[in-house]
Design an enzyme around this catalytic site. Structure first.
Site, PDB file in Angstrom:
ATOM      1  N   GLU A 199      -6.618   4.846   7.972  1.00  0.00           N
ATOM      2  CA  GLU A 199      -6.380   6.263   7.660  1.00  0.00           C
ATOM      3  C   GLU A 199      -7.618   6.891   7.017  1.00  0.00           C
ATOM      4  O   GLU A 199      -7.940   8.050   7.276  1.00  0.00           O
ATOM      5  CB  GLU A 199      -5.135   6.394   6.760  1.00  0.00           C
ATOM      6  CG  GLU A 199      -3.858   6.129   7.555  1.00  0.00           C
ATOM      7  CD  GLU A 199      -2.737   5.498   6.758  1.00  0.00           C
ATOM      8  OE1 GLU A 199      -2.772   5.511   5.516  1.00  0.00           O
ATOM      9  OE2 GLU A 199      -1.804   4.956   7.407  1.00  0.00           O
ATOM     10  N   HIS A 250      -9.392   1.299   5.085  1.00  0.00           N
ATOM     11  CA  HIS A 250      -8.110   1.489   5.765  1.00  0.00           C
ATOM     12  C   HIS A 250      -8.296   2.450   6.932  1.00  0.00           C
ATOM     13  O   HIS A 250      -9.082   3.399   6.841  1.00  0.00           O
ATOM     14  CB  HIS A 250      -7.061   2.034   4.781  1.00  0.00           C
ATOM     15  CG  HIS A 250      -5.675   1.982   5.334  1.00  0.00           C
ATOM     16  ND1 HIS A 250      -5.217   2.921   6.226  1.00  0.00           N
ATOM     17  CD2 HIS A 250      -4.677   1.093   5.160  1.00  0.00           C
ATOM     18  CE1 HIS A 250      -3.973   2.605   6.568  1.00  0.00           C
ATOM     19  NE2 HIS A 250      -3.619   1.496   5.936  1.00  0.00           N
ATOM     20  N   ASN A 299       0.876  -1.177   0.000  1.00  0.00           N
ATOM     21  CA  ASN A 299       0.000   0.000   0.000  1.00  0.00           C
ATOM     22  C   ASN A 299       0.911   1.223   0.000  1.00  0.00           C
ATOM     23  O   ASN A 299       1.503   1.552   1.019  1.00  0.00           O
ATOM     24  CB  ASN A 299      -0.903  -0.022   1.249  1.00  0.00           C
ATOM     25  CG  ASN A 299      -1.721   1.248   1.377  1.00  0.00           C
ATOM     26  OD1 ASN A 299      -1.775   2.067   0.445  1.00  0.00           O
ATOM     27  ND2 ASN A 299      -2.362   1.427   2.523  1.00  0.00           N
ATOM     28  N   GLU A 305      -4.971  -4.760  10.694  1.00  0.00           N
ATOM     29  CA  GLU A 305      -3.940  -3.735  10.842  1.00  0.00           C
ATOM     30  C   GLU A 305      -4.164  -2.983  12.156  1.00  0.00           C
ATOM     31  O   GLU A 305      -4.941  -2.007  12.183  1.00  0.00           O
ATOM     32  CB  GLU A 305      -4.009  -2.735   9.682  1.00  0.00           C
ATOM     33  CG  GLU A 305      -3.775  -3.340   8.325  1.00  0.00           C
ATOM     34  CD  GLU A 305      -3.227  -2.312   7.346  1.00  0.00           C
ATOM     35  OE1 GLU A 305      -2.161  -2.572   6.773  1.00  0.00           O
ATOM     36  OE2 GLU A 305      -3.840  -1.235   7.187  1.00  0.00           O
ATOM     37  N   SER A 362       3.822  -2.038  10.233  1.00  0.00           N
ATOM     38  CA  SER A 362       5.273  -2.112  10.404  1.00  0.00           C
ATOM     39  C   SER A 362       5.857  -3.469  10.022  1.00  0.00           C
ATOM     40  O   SER A 362       6.781  -3.964  10.677  1.00  0.00           O
ATOM     41  CB  SER A 362       5.679  -1.723  11.828  1.00  0.00           C
ATOM     42  OG  SER A 362       5.317  -0.372  12.093  1.00  0.00           O
ATOM     43  N   GLY A 368       2.980   2.382  10.676  1.00  0.00           N
ATOM     44  CA  GLY A 368       3.935   3.465  10.509  1.00  0.00           C
ATOM     45  C   GLY A 368       4.691   3.833  11.771  1.00  0.00           C
ATOM     46  O   GLY A 368       5.353   4.871  11.822  1.00  0.00           O
ATOM     47  N   LYS A 374       0.150   4.269  -0.288  1.00  0.00           N
ATOM     48  CA  LYS A 374      -0.466   5.473   0.294  1.00  0.00           C
ATOM     49  C   LYS A 374      -0.182   6.675  -0.613  1.00  0.00           C
ATOM     50  O   LYS A 374      -0.176   6.523  -1.834  1.00  0.00           O
ATOM     51  CB  LYS A 374       0.033   5.671   1.732  1.00  0.00           C
ATOM     52  CG  LYS A 374      -0.141   4.398   2.560  1.00  0.00           C
ATOM     53  CD  LYS A 374       0.119   4.548   4.028  1.00  0.00           C
ATOM     54  CE  LYS A 374      -0.078   3.201   4.720  1.00  0.00           C
ATOM     55  NZ  LYS A 374       0.050   3.277   6.171  1.00  0.00           N
TER      56      LYS A 374
HETATM   57  P1  13P Z   1       3.350   0.441   7.517  1.00  0.00           P
HETATM   58  O1  13P Z   1       3.822  -0.869   6.931  1.00  0.00           O
HETATM   59  O2  13P Z   1       4.091   1.620   7.005  1.00  0.00           O
HETATM   60  O3  13P Z   1       3.274   0.373   9.007  1.00  0.00           O
HETATM   61  O4  13P Z   1       1.832   0.647   6.999  1.00  0.00           O
HETATM   62  C1  13P Z   1       0.933  -0.384   7.137  1.00  0.00           C
HETATM   63  C2  13P Z   1      -0.301  -0.037   6.412  1.00  0.00           C
HETATM   64  O5  13P Z   1      -1.052   0.836   6.809  1.00  0.00           O
HETATM   65  C3  13P Z   1      -0.597  -0.774   5.170  1.00  0.00           C
HETATM   66  O6  13P Z   1      -1.893  -0.541   4.730  1.00  0.00           O
END
Ligand code: 13P
Length: 252
Positions: free
Chosen positions: A98, A96, A9, A168, A214, A174, A11
């Site tokens: 976010e 997601h 992903n 997640e 992560s 992150g 982003k």
């Molecule tokens: P990270 O791997 O950067 O922690 O992000 C995970 C994520 O949100 C994937 O959708």
């Protein structure tokens, strides 16, 4: 036996030049290996076309990070499932954390998005996961159960058959703090049990449940060895071909 899926992903990251470099790097690494996983990259919409031609003769699939919950019409700035299908997209992330946070996506909207995707034969990757205070209070199973029930329990079995679930935990996204193998495994087993209770054991045994938060080249092998972890939804570590390739190669 469920085949692993490693999904990147991206982003709101990467530009056109970085994407060209990424593509030639990952393609040359994959040339000499037989990955034991399906591979998916979800770039920002505007780079789908570029990646489509770069990956045309590879086994890397492309997905979107979002879709609108309506079929078409006056929704400025939005992208429909039909448009994704027109771009030959076969996957799309839904819900997601976010987007739940910044775009306030409701269970009703998420259900509608999945229905739109299904109508265009696009496979949803449905995200769920608790926040840190919820885990600290011991409510993480309840929170994830509510997220799953609130959306996936609205779906008929033929739609549910197209779903991939991504667990997640928000506190792991992150942050560099990964869920431990056991924390992830127990949630994945819990999710599979919920799915089995609602849709039966065959569907539950077939559905892929990815871990996200992560994931790195260092921790992927151990996470992916857990019996109910069927791959990863990878953010930061999917931006560089070297680490993404190592994660793909962690699939046994
Ligand atoms: P990270 O791997 O950067 O922690 O992000 C995970 C994520 O949100 C994937 O959708």
């Amino acid at each position: 036996m469920r085949k692993k899926l490693v999904a990147g992903n991206w982003k709101m990251n990467q530009n056109s030049a970085e994407i060209s470099l990424f593509a030639s790097d990952i393609l040359s690494r994959l040339q000499d290996s037989t990955p034991n996983a399906d591979i998916l990259i979800c770039p920002p919409f505007v780079y789908i076309e570029q990646l489509k031609s770069l990956f045309a003769h590879s086994n890397i699939q492309l997905g979107a990070q979002n879709v609108n919950n309506n079929k078409n019409g006056a929704f400025t700035g939005e992208i429909s499932a039909a448009m994704l299908s027109d771009m030959e997209i076969k996957w799309c992330i839904v819900g997601h954390s976010e987007r739940r946070k910044y775009n306030h996506e409701s269970n009703t909207e998420l259900t509608q998005k999945i229905e739109q995707l299904f109508s265009m034969q696009i496979n949803p990757v449905f995200c769920c996961g608790e926040m840190l205070p919820e885990r600290n209070a011991g409510n993480h199973f309840e929170v994830v159960k509510k997220q799953i029930e609130g959306v996936l329990w609205n779906l008929p079995e033929d739609v549910m058959n197209t779903i991939t679930i991504a667990y997640e935990p928000v506190w792991a996204i992150g942050t560099g703090v990964t869920a431990s193998n056991n924390q992830a495994q127990e949630m994945h087993a819990f999710i599979r049990m919920l799915v089995s209770g609602k849709f039966g054991d065959t569907l539950a045994q077939n559905i892929r449940i990815l871990y996200g938060g992560s994931v790195t080249a260092d921790n992927a092998s151990e996470l992916f060895l857990m019996p109910d972890i069927d791959g990863g939804l990878v953010g930061g570590a999917s931006l560089k071909a070297e680490s993404f390739f190592q994660i793909i190669n962690s699939c046994k």
